[in-house]
Structure formats: C-alpha cells, structure tokens
Motif scaffolding. Structure first.
Motif, PDB file in Angstrom:
ATOM      1  N   ASP A  31       0.848  -1.191   0.000  1.00 20.04           N
ATOM      2  CA  ASP A  31       0.000   0.000   0.000  1.00 20.04           C
ATOM      3  C   ASP A  31       0.886   1.244   0.000  1.00 20.04           C
ATOM      4  O   ASP A  31       1.491   1.592   1.013  1.00 20.04           O
ATOM      5  CB  ASP A  31      -0.892  -0.022   1.238  1.00 20.04           C
ATOM      6  CG  ASP A  31      -1.805   1.197   1.314  1.00 20.04           C
ATOM      7  OD1 ASP A  31      -1.785   2.020   0.377  1.00 20.04           O
ATOM      8  OD2 ASP A  31      -2.532   1.315   2.333  1.00 20.04           O
ATOM      9  N   SER A  53      -0.076   4.264  -0.313  1.00 21.80           N
ATOM     10  CA  SER A  53      -0.715   5.444   0.284  1.00 21.80           C
ATOM     11  C   SER A  53      -0.336   5.600   1.757  1.00 21.80           C
ATOM     12  O   SER A  53      -0.679   6.597   2.383  1.00 21.80           O
ATOM     13  CB  SER A  53      -2.238   5.345   0.146  1.00 21.80           C
ATOM     14  OG  SER A  53      -2.750   4.316   0.983  1.00 21.80           O
ATOM     15  N   LYS A 111      -2.594   1.442  -4.940  1.00 26.15           N
ATOM     16  CA  LYS A 111      -3.230   2.693  -4.496  1.00 26.15           C
ATOM     17  C   LYS A 111      -2.434   3.919  -4.964  1.00 26.15           C
ATOM     18  O   LYS A 111      -2.282   4.909  -4.232  1.00 26.15           O
ATOM     19  CB  LYS A 111      -3.401   2.700  -2.977  1.00 26.15           C
ATOM     20  CG  LYS A 111      -4.217   1.511  -2.446  1.00 26.15           C
ATOM     21  CD  LYS A 111      -4.527   1.624  -0.971  1.00 26.15           C
ATOM     22  CE  LYS A 111      -5.315   0.413  -0.490  1.00 26.15           C
ATOM     23  NZ  LYS A 111      -5.657   0.476   0.945  1.00 26.15           N
ATOM     24  N   SER A 164      -3.169   0.997  -9.751  1.00 24.57           N
ATOM     25  CA  SER A 164      -4.304   1.341  -8.900  1.00 24.57           C
ATOM     26  C   SER A 164      -5.384   0.305  -9.192  1.00 24.57           C
ATOM     27  O   SER A 164      -5.973   0.309 -10.281  1.00 24.57           O
ATOM     28  CB  SER A 164      -4.828   2.748  -9.183  1.00 24.57           C
ATOM     29  OG  SER A 164      -6.057   2.956  -8.506  1.00 24.57           O
TER      30      SER A 164
END
Length: 433
Positions: A245, A247, A283, A313
């Motif tokens: 991830d 993000s 992400k 994504s």
C-alpha cells in the motif's frame, strides 16, 4: 465455506478368518483338510480428485472404515478379498499422521493416490498346516486386524499466483478486477479470512489461477494472527505477487511492511525466498503515493534488493494490464508445480514368521507375582490364534517354546502355575509343555 484442515479416523478392513473343514465326499475316505484361507481386508486409499476444492466433506464424515475380507470356504476355497475404500480428496492436500506428525503423503496431481490404512491379511485355513506328522490339523488363523490411525488433512491452495501483503493493502480488490472472483471487500483488517481463487484471462490467449491469500502480520511464522493458516498456502504458489500500500494508510511505512512480510515468509519456509516475486505498488491514485513510491525504490536500491516494482491502482485499473502480462510471462517460464516438502509413501506390511526363533523380539519383566512378556509379534500372534481348538493352543505354545521364551522364563525363576501376561492375555506357565 472454505475448509483447509480436517482430522479424520481411518481403518483398514480386517482379514477374514481361515476355516477348519474336511473333505466329506462319499467315496473319499479320510479325505483330509479342506478349509480355505480368509480374504484380505480392504485398504483405505486417498485419491486426488481435481473436481474438489475444499475439505468441507470431512466436517460431516470423520470415520472411514474399509470392509472385512470374507471367511475361508469349504473345499479349500479362498474367501473373497474386500474392496478397497477410495476416499476422494482435493489436489494440494498433505496427509499427516496425527500421532507422530510425520507426513504420509503430499498429493498434488489428479489421480495421485496413497494407501493410508492397510487392510489385514486373511487368516490361513487348516489346509495350510498339514505336515507329515499332522495330516488332519484342526488349526485355522483369525484374520489380521487392519491398520487404524488418526490423520490430519491440510489443504494448500493450488494456484499459479499468490497475492501476499499486510491486511487492507488491496489484494481482494485486485483479484476482483482481474477475474470473475467476488471476494469480500471492506475497509477493515482481515476482511479476507480464507483464500479466494480466480482465473485471470490475460487477454492474449493466456490465463492463470490467482489466489487472494489472507493478510498476515508480524509473528505469523509462529502462528500470530492468521499465521500458519495463511502461510501454508504460499507454499503451493509458483509466483508471489507482493502487494504494498503506497498510500501509507494508518501511518504505516510501505518499505517496512514489505521487509516484514518477506521475513515472515522466509522464517516459515526458507525455500520460499527463492520463489519468483513481483512487487506491486498499489493505491497509486492517492496523492502521497508517488512520493512514497520514489522513496520505496530508493530504499530497495540502498539495501541491494533487485525487485521490479509495478505501480498500479486496483481501484481505477491503471497499470493492471501491464502487470498481468508480466505475471503471465513469469508463470510460463517456471515449472508447472513448485518444489514442496513432503513424500508419498505406502506402508509396507511386516510379516512375522513365528515358527523361526526371533532373537530380541521379546522382553520379559516381573510385575509382582506375574511375568510380563512384551513382544509385538506375539501380541499379533495372539490375535490371529483360534484358542477354541486344542491344536491352536498347542501351536501357540510350540511357537513360544521355539522362540526361547520358556527357557528364559525358567531362567528368571518362573515355576509351574505362575501367571504369564502378554498384552491383555493371561495364562499359567505349564512346566509339562
């Protein structure tokens, strides 16, 4: 429901008893013995069926017993052998002896099979005991008992590609957009509790099976979190796709998560470190992801780790097609199935020749006023001996005498009438024998 572990009881069929019988034809005086052998008991066999995907059936049936062989027949006819019991299991199932924890078999291919509980041999009829001195024996053996045991079945997902990573990094979302699978997706950790499988159509005529494996956490190799429930499935995958991830949700460090996951996989099974791995930076539609990805690549280079990183994504499907092409290329370049630890063995039947002296096959110890004889071969002999006939009793006594047990009992001080115990069987020592 997905079930990947089960404990069941299996028992091979007992052998049929041998028969004591004699010829009774009108014009054949003193026709002699004519008792046939009993039939062999059926084996319990596990066979792989590619149509099965879970161990669900074993939640409702936990006992599997093969049929007993038929008794011997008159006119020296052999009793029929019992049919084997075939138990269907899904591919990717490891069979483990529950008592010793030894691997009995590791079954991965359709049609592959293993005998997990051998059936007992049929007892011999009285025609087998004819000698020059004893021409009309009234001796027949009972059938041998079939092997029985508890076994544990562990199913490891058979997939080309396994998605690994911390909880909530987007593995389930990725699987849902590249296949027809519909895993549960939600914004909380451990949404996925069991593996989900999906067939991925790359779009150029190629396809592969992808598994969304439950997320794991630090300490998983010791069973923390979903622990081994997750890691056993990684062993079967040919390519590991590590989803990170970018993000940095919940304040997590993407690179630190990446290192921890690889360390857990390595500690569980060092061989998995050699498995091809693709790093997926997921992400990337989030504002801080580009910056985090640049830092992630710098940290990889600084540590000398050579991994290709594919930014995607899963939500917007950006970069997903390029990732599928790469995965498919790697899948085609490696063997059909990864090397896994495990063996396929069939249990060999041990045959005792009781008429011969077997050194060190028994031990004798004193228990108060009784002498206790410990001997696997004699305990098996007791189960096969028919003590309802005088000839059967005499044969049993003769075998013990030939093995040197009588002499050893005398040496240890046994006297006439003293109790001798073998397993659950007790008798009196007879000096006249």
């Amino acid at each position: 429901m997905f079930v990947d572990k089960a404990k069941i009881f299996v028992k091979g069929g007992d052998g049929g008893d041998g028969l004591v019988a004699f010829r009774r034809e009108k014009y054949v005086p003193e026709g002699g013995p004519a008792g046939g052998d009993g039939g062999n008991g059926g084996d319990v066999i596990f066979r792989v069926d590619e149509g099965l995907r879970t161990l669900m059936d074993f939640r409702y049936q936990k006992h599997f017993k093969a049929d007993r062989g038929e008794k011997g027949r008159n006119k020296s006819m052999h009793g029929a052998n019992a049919d084997d019991m075939i138990v269907r299991i899904p591919p990717g199932t490891t069979v483990i002896d529950d008592d010793t924890q030894e691997i009995i078999a590791d079954l991965t291919r359709h049609g592959q099979q293993v005998v997990v509980a051998k059936g007992g041999r049929g007892g011999r009829g009285n025609t087998r005991f004819v000698t020059q001195r004893i021409t009309a024996p009234e001796i027949a053996e009972n059938g041998e008992e079939g092997v029985e045991r508890w076994v544990t079945l562990e199913m490891k997902v058979m997939a080309d590609v396994g998605l690994v990573g911390f909880p909530s990094v987007g593995k389930s979302t990725l699987l849902s957009v590249v296949s027809a699978a519909k895993p549960k997706i939600a914004e909380y950790h451990f949404t996925t509790l069991t593996p989900n499988l999906g067939v991925v159509d790359v779009g150029d005529g190629r396809s592969f099976v992808m598994a969304d494996l439950p997320g794991l956490i630090e300490g998983a190799h010791e069973g923390v979190g979903l622990g081994h429930e997750f890691l056993r499935h990684v062993e079967r995958t040919r390519v590991i796709v590590h989803v990170v991830d970018m993000s940095a949700a919940d304040g997590r460090d993407p690179y630190e998560d990446f290192i921890k996951i690889n360390e857990e996989v390595k500690l569980y099974n060092a061989k998995l470190e050699q498995r091809p791995q693709i790093v997926v930076a997921n992400k990337m539609d989030m504002p801080v992801s580009e910056e985090n990805l640049a830092l992630f690549k710098e940290q990889l280079a600084a540590d000398g780790k050579e991994f290709e990183v594919y930014p995607i994504s899963a939500l917007t499907r950006s970069g997903v097609q390029e990732l599928l092409y790469k995965i498919s290329d790697i899948v085609e370049s490696i063997p059909q199935a990864p090397e896994v630890e495990g063996v396929v063995e069939t249990e060999e039947r041990k045959v005792y020749r009781f008429e011969k002296n077997e050194e060190n096959d028994f031990t004798i110890r004193r228990d108060n006023d009784a002498f206790v004889i410990d001997s696997p071969s004699i305990e098996k002999l007791i189960k096969r001996t028919n003590f309802s006939t005088q000839d059967g009793v005499a044969r049993f006594a003769r075998i013990l005498r030939n093995m040197g047990i009588d002499d050893e009992l005398r040496r240890r001080g046994a006297v006439h009438g003293q109790t001798i115990q073998i397993g659950d069987f007790e008798f009196e020592f007879d000096e006249k024998q």
